[in-house]
Scaffold this motif. Structure first.
Motif, short mmCIF file in Angstrom:
data_model
loop_
_atom_site.label_atom_id
_atom_site.label_comp_id
_atom_site.label_asym_id
_atom_site.label_seq_id
_atom_site.Cartn_x
_atom_site.Cartn_y
_atom_site.Cartn_z
N SER A 164 -3.33 -0.68 7.32
CA SER A 164 -2.61 -1.48 6.34
C SER A 164 -3.52 -2.52 5.69
O SER A 164 -3.49 -2.71 4.47
CB SER A 164 -1.42 -2.18 7.00
OG SER A 164 -0.52 -1.23 7.51
N PRO A 192 9.06 5.18 3.47
CA PRO A 192 8.17 6.33 3.62
C PRO A 192 8.49 7.38 2.56
O PRO A 192 9.64 7.48 2.11
CB PRO A 192 8.51 6.86 5.04
CG PRO A 192 9.18 5.73 5.71
CD PRO A 192 9.90 4.96 4.65
N GLN A 207 0.81 -1.21 0.00
CA GLN A 207 0.00 0.00 0.00
C GLN A 207 0.84 1.26 0.00
O GLN A 207 0.52 2.24 -0.68
CB GLN A 207 -0.93 0.00 1.22
CG GLN A 207 -1.84 1.22 1.30
CD GLN A 207 -2.88 1.08 2.39
OE1 GLN A 207 -3.18 -0.02 2.84
NE2 GLN A 207 -3.45 2.19 2.82
N TYR A 208 1.96 1.27 0.75
CA TYR A 208 2.76 2.49 0.93
C TYR A 208 4.11 2.44 0.22
O TYR A 208 4.80 3.45 0.14
CB TYR A 208 3.00 2.75 2.42
CG TYR A 208 1.75 3.01 3.21
CD1 TYR A 208 1.14 4.26 3.19
CD2 TYR A 208 1.16 2.00 3.97
CE1 TYR A 208 -0.02 4.50 3.92
CE2 TYR A 208 0.00 2.23 4.70
CZ TYR A 208 -0.58 3.48 4.68
OH TYR A 208 -1.72 3.71 5.40
N LEU A 210 6.41 3.39 7.84
CA LEU A 210 5.55 3.46 6.66
C LEU A 210 4.26 4.21 6.94
O LEU A 210 3.79 5.01 6.12
CB LEU A 210 5.23 2.05 6.15
CG LEU A 210 6.35 1.27 5.47
CD1 LEU A 210 5.85 -0.11 5.04
CD2 LEU A 210 6.92 2.03 4.28
N ILE A 211 3.67 3.97 8.09
CA ILE A 211 2.31 4.46 8.32
C ILE A 211 2.26 5.76 9.12
O ILE A 211 1.35 6.57 8.96
CB ILE A 211 1.48 3.37 9.03
CG1 ILE A 211 1.41 2.13 8.13
CG2 ILE A 211 0.08 3.85 9.36
CD1 ILE A 211 0.80 0.93 8.79
#
Length: 417
Positions: free
Chosen positions: A278, A171, A166-167, A251-252
């Protein structure tokens, strides 16, 4: 499949050790590291595992070679080391138990509802833990934690794969390293390394659990190989999951202005959201359950570890089996009651409590590391099992690094002005 079943059934103390490690240091501290600094602190996680490895490995090795725990070895070497360990254990045990229990309680609140507050959930968890340990002790501890750690590892890897899909791998607008900043970063690095993978004094617990496991194994040389393999599985799992949680936090949460809360209840919600964002909303319940049991396994292991120390201390003093069991139960109940009292005071200061305990572990690490070296090379241990050659050089180099880090922190904290 038969090989997996046989290997899995032989696992024990190393997985219990992993369960005691993969809790606050991983789910809380590693997530914070990724959220605040992206991948800048991954090197410190590798370094912590590298320099603490020989001291943790001594736990199962010593138990397999001698048939006794490290605590008994401390007493054989010097009463000063033996009583120093007991004093330091007494000074930290209630705060450590409170730190892992408060996070578990916060996850319970998030999972089951806020009809009880964090303090009340903590009391429920401690009561359940005491009941299970008094009834089943090592057997129940061993069997249940293997499954909890396996489920956590699989679920975490699946979550990371989903997050990457997804990401992306990294980052946005960041590199491997970021600006660590001034004093606050030093304090956090100390707190991160202090409990990464866990504090070195847990090697004594590992030796006690290994001593119990030896009774199920054949001759001593097989016991040594089995326990060391078991330890390596747990140690690699710890390193892998620490990286996974840093990666997820990076990442989030990195660069998005999300500040992790001091409130245990709010932090638990943030943690679950990392997974939910996620995998999607459908995953909220199952991820909440998995995270809860991951922290519950840590609380479970820690609740057994400290009372085992006091039971082993009595054993080293010549107590009989009845009195040892009585000491275990009294220690367990006392630990739970005082830890609950601390939780009632620190429920809204989660990070401060954790940083205090992990920093204390960081400063004390060289003491326990040196004791482990001296005991493993004690004159009562067969010479073929002594630390020697390049491995001994590596072990002393790791000890030197621990001492340097501790001295630097003391200088920075109290003398640099």
């Amino acid at each position: 499949m038969d090989v997996f079943k046989r290997t899995f059934s032989n696992l024990g103390p190393g997985i219990i050790w992993a369960a005691s490690s993969i809790g606050v240091s991983h789910i809380v501290q590693s997530t914070r590291a990724g959220a605040d600094y992206a991948f800048a602190l991954i090197g410190f996680i590798f370094l912590a595992h590298l320099i603490k490895y020989p001291f943790f490995k001594i736990g199962p090795e010593y138990a397999a070679v001698t048939g006794e725990s490290l605590l008994e070895g401390y007493k054989k070497h010097s009463r000063l080391g033996f009583y120093s360990y007991l004093v330091l254990t007494f000074l930290t045990m209630f705060f450590v138990q409170a730190a892992v229990t408060i996070v578990t309680a916060a996850l319970a609140l998030n999972l089951f509802g806020d009809f009880l507050n964090v303090s009340e959930w903590s009391s429920v968890i401690l009561i359940i833990t005491c009941g299970i340990l008094i009834a089943g002790q090592f057997k129940w501890l061993n069997e249940s934690l293997k499954w909890m750690v396996l489920i956590l590892a699989i679920a975490s890897l699946i979550t990371l794969i989903a997050a990457i899909s997804q990401y992306g791998l990294l980052p946005p607008k960041t590199y491997l390293l970021t600006d660590l900043g001034p004093a606050m970063s030093i304090a956090f690095v100390v707190a991160l390394v202090g409990w990464m993978p866990t504090s070195i004094e847990v090697s004594v617990w590992h030796s006690i659990w290994s001593e119990r496991k030896i009774k199920e194994l054949p001759e001593r040389e097989y016991a040594k190989k089995s326990l060391v393999f078991d330890f390596k599985v747990g140690y690699f799992t710890s390193l892998l999951l620490a990286i996974v949680f840093v990666w997820l936090g990076a990442l989030i949460m990195f660069g998005k202005g999300i500040e992790l809360s001091q409130s245990a209840g709010i932090f638990a919600g943030q943690l679950i959201n990392i997974y939910t964002e996620s995998l999607g909303d459908w995953s909220h319940l199952i991820i909440s359950i998995i995270c809860f049991f991951a922290l519950f396994s840590t609380t479970f292991a820690v609740s057994d570890g400290f009372p085992q120390v006091w039971r082993s201390a009595l054993k080293g003093s010549g107590g009989n089996q009845i009195s040892e069991n009585r000491v275990y139960i009294i220690s367990l109940v006392t630990l739970s009651l005082i830890s609950w009292f601390i939780i009632s005071l620190f429920a809204n200061q989660l990070k401060s409590l954790i940083d205090f305990v992990t920093t204390l572990s960081f400063v004390c690490a060289p003491i326990f590391a040196l004791l482990n070296i001296l005991v493993m090379n004690g004159k009562w241990v067969p010479r073929e099992y002594h630390l020697k050659g390049w491995y001994l050089v590596y072990t002393f180099a790791c000890l030197g690094l621990l001492i340097c880090f501790s001295l630097y922190f003391v200088y920075w904290r109290f003398l640099s002005g």
